[in-house]
Design an enzyme around this catalytic site. Structure first.
Site, PDB file in Angstrom:
ATOM      1  N   GLU A 154      -6.516 -28.363 -39.747  1.00 38.91           N
ATOM      2  CA  GLU A 154      -5.974 -29.806 -39.501  1.00 38.91           C
ATOM      3  C   GLU A 154      -4.747 -29.824 -40.292  1.00 38.91           C
ATOM      4  O   GLU A 154      -4.633 -29.903 -41.609  1.00 38.91           O
ATOM      5  CB  GLU A 154      -6.798 -30.901 -39.768  1.00 38.91           C
ATOM      6  CG  GLU A 154      -6.433 -32.274 -39.164  1.00 38.91           C
ATOM      7  CD  GLU A 154      -7.484 -33.407 -39.206  1.00 38.91           C
ATOM      8  OE1 GLU A 154      -7.246 -34.324 -38.827  1.00 38.91           O
ATOM      9  OE2 GLU A 154      -8.596 -32.903 -39.734  1.00 38.91           O
ATOM     10  N   LYS A 180     -16.369 -46.358 -37.715  1.00 41.22           N
ATOM     11  CA  LYS A 180     -16.371 -45.082 -38.091  1.00 41.22           C
ATOM     12  C   LYS A 180     -16.597 -44.700 -39.270  1.00 41.22           C
ATOM     13  O   LYS A 180     -15.822 -45.556 -40.229  1.00 41.22           O
ATOM     14  CB  LYS A 180     -15.406 -44.045 -37.462  1.00 41.22           C
ATOM     15  CG  LYS A 180     -15.593 -42.732 -37.592  1.00 41.22           C
ATOM     16  CD  LYS A 180     -14.349 -41.874 -37.048  1.00 41.22           C
ATOM     17  CE  LYS A 180     -14.400 -40.517 -37.509  1.00 41.22           C
ATOM     18  NZ  LYS A 180     -13.234 -39.588 -36.979  1.00 41.22           N
TER      19      LYS A 180
END
Length: 408
Positions: free
Chosen positions: A206, A147
């Site tokens: 977040e 990723k």
């Protein structure tokens, strides 16, 4: 005593209204609000490749010195950059005021645009970003990279001064369940020679990590889809995200890394088997709340933040390969974007949010940032659309789409 705290009855909105760019630090979480002013001490930058690793020790030293100097609020506040080659901007403030969560009057008038007209320059251009995603996908096909998070920026310029206090209010009002922040940045990070102060400002959804006593909480987000104004379609998008193989894979990579980083510090860790859905006004996210109990009370919130940073949610996995890919593909320096912002006190308690949905601002300009996680199965056009949706947090708080004009 050289510091002071607020009375318990101090309203969070009063702290928000008291914020002044250039002399304050503001941080609001879903449960508490903090306004810090002035500088009692600055955490020095050590330089070198292990500067981030040594940061908690340097902060602990400065906080102990503040306590020995009879400073009654030894707390470090500020921001840590994405890349440790840039100094962390952490200070012990002169004063701190605290309050509960921000609560707004729903009958308050609608926000006004912060400026009547902006010019905008995307970096990179959308076509170049699509090429960058394709480049990242090729790297994954030929090697162990699983990723990589690729980002874009928008440079917006206004002829009239931008009201950062109003921007902060707008961000807080629109994102009550997130982490709204404003941090003064050092002048040497200004984008143009001779420019004045800079401010890191945003509303992150977040939580990187928080510590209260021995209790630890992390809340990684990974896997995202834009929301829809149509309620039925909006729920369909949320349901599709919950079962999306691509997004579930992206989320699992992040959770695996976060748990790996936290496990050496924790006696227990509770990791839900499946992610849940959380929403902002513009996006749906896959979310996992990871809680645990520390092995040792000497482990500070900043030590945990440094151990986790950068997570695959903002960098990629494996970290070193993803970081190298970002340096090759992205045509700009991230600075404090995708770093962490928050606070840590002398007892080790604190909160650190991931520095996303944000901008670096000066008197007449804002540099906005947004990124998307690229994994096998990603489609360049979808990742571009995700960054456009993520820009909306800042753009809507700036009043764009409500009477302001953006010119290419």
């Amino acid at each position: 005593m050289t510091g002071s705290s607020s009375e318990p009855r101090m309203l969070a909105t009063q702290l928000l209204d008291s914020y002044e760019a250039g002399s304050s630090f503001f941080f609001a979480s879903p449960k508490r609000t903090m306004l810090a002013r002035g500088t009692f001490a600055t955490v020095p930058h050590s330089g070198g490749t292990n500067a981030l690793e040594l940061l908690p020790e340097r902060v602990a030293t400065v906080l102990n010195e503040a306590r020995e100097a009879a400073h009654d609020i030894p707390v470090a506040v500020g921001a840590v950059p994405f890349d440790s080659s840039i100094p962390a901007q952490l200070v012990v403030p002169m004063t701190i005021q605290r309050a509960g969560p921000l609560v707004f009057d729903s009958a308050a008038p609608a926000q006004r645009p912060l400026a009547e007209r902006y010019t905008v320059q995307p970096v990179p251009e959308p076509a170049a970003y699509l090429n960058g995603v394709a480049q990242a996908l090729k790297l994954m096909q030929s090697g162990p990279l699983r990723k990589v998070v690729l980002s874009r920026s928008l440079q917006l310029n206004a002829a009239t001064p931008i009201d950062l206090t109003q921007l902060l209010r707008n961000l807080a009002r629109r994102n009550p369940s997130g982490y709204t922040f404003a941090v003064d940045l050092p002048p040497q990070l200004a984008a143009t020679p001779g420019a004045g102060r800079r401010t890191l400002i945003g509303a992150s959804p977040e939580l990187l990590v928080s510590r209260s006593g021995l209790q630890v909480l992390a809340n990684p987000l990974a896997g995202t889809t834009p929301r829809s104004a149509d309620p039925i379609e909006d729920q369909e998008r949320a349901a599709a995200l919950r079962v999306s193989p691509k997004d579930l894979h992206e989320h699992a990579v992040v959770i695996e890394s976060v748990v790996e980083a936290l496990r050496p510090y924790c006696k227990t860790l509770d990791v839900p088997a499946e992610p849940s859905l959380v929403s902002t006004p513009t996006l749906w996210h896959l979310s996992t709340r990871i809680s645990g109990e520390l092995k040792d009370p000497s482990i500070s919130s900043l030590m945990l933040a440094v151990a986790m940073h950068p997570t695959p949610a903002v960098c990629g996995y494996p970290t070193e390969l993803a970081h190298a890919a970002i340096g090759t593909i992205e045509p700009f320096e991230r600075g404090y974007y995708t770093g962490t912002v928050g606070w840590c006190d002398a007892n080790g308690d604190g909160q650190w949010a991931v520095t996303i949905r944000c901008a670096e601002a000066d008197e007449h300009s804002l540099r906005l940032f947004a990124g998307a996680g690229i994994v096998v199965g990603s489609k360049p056009e979808s990742e571009l659309a995700e960054t456009e949706a993520k820009f909306r947090t800042m753009l809507q708080a700036m009043g764009l789409g409500q009477g302001a004009e953006v010119q290419p």
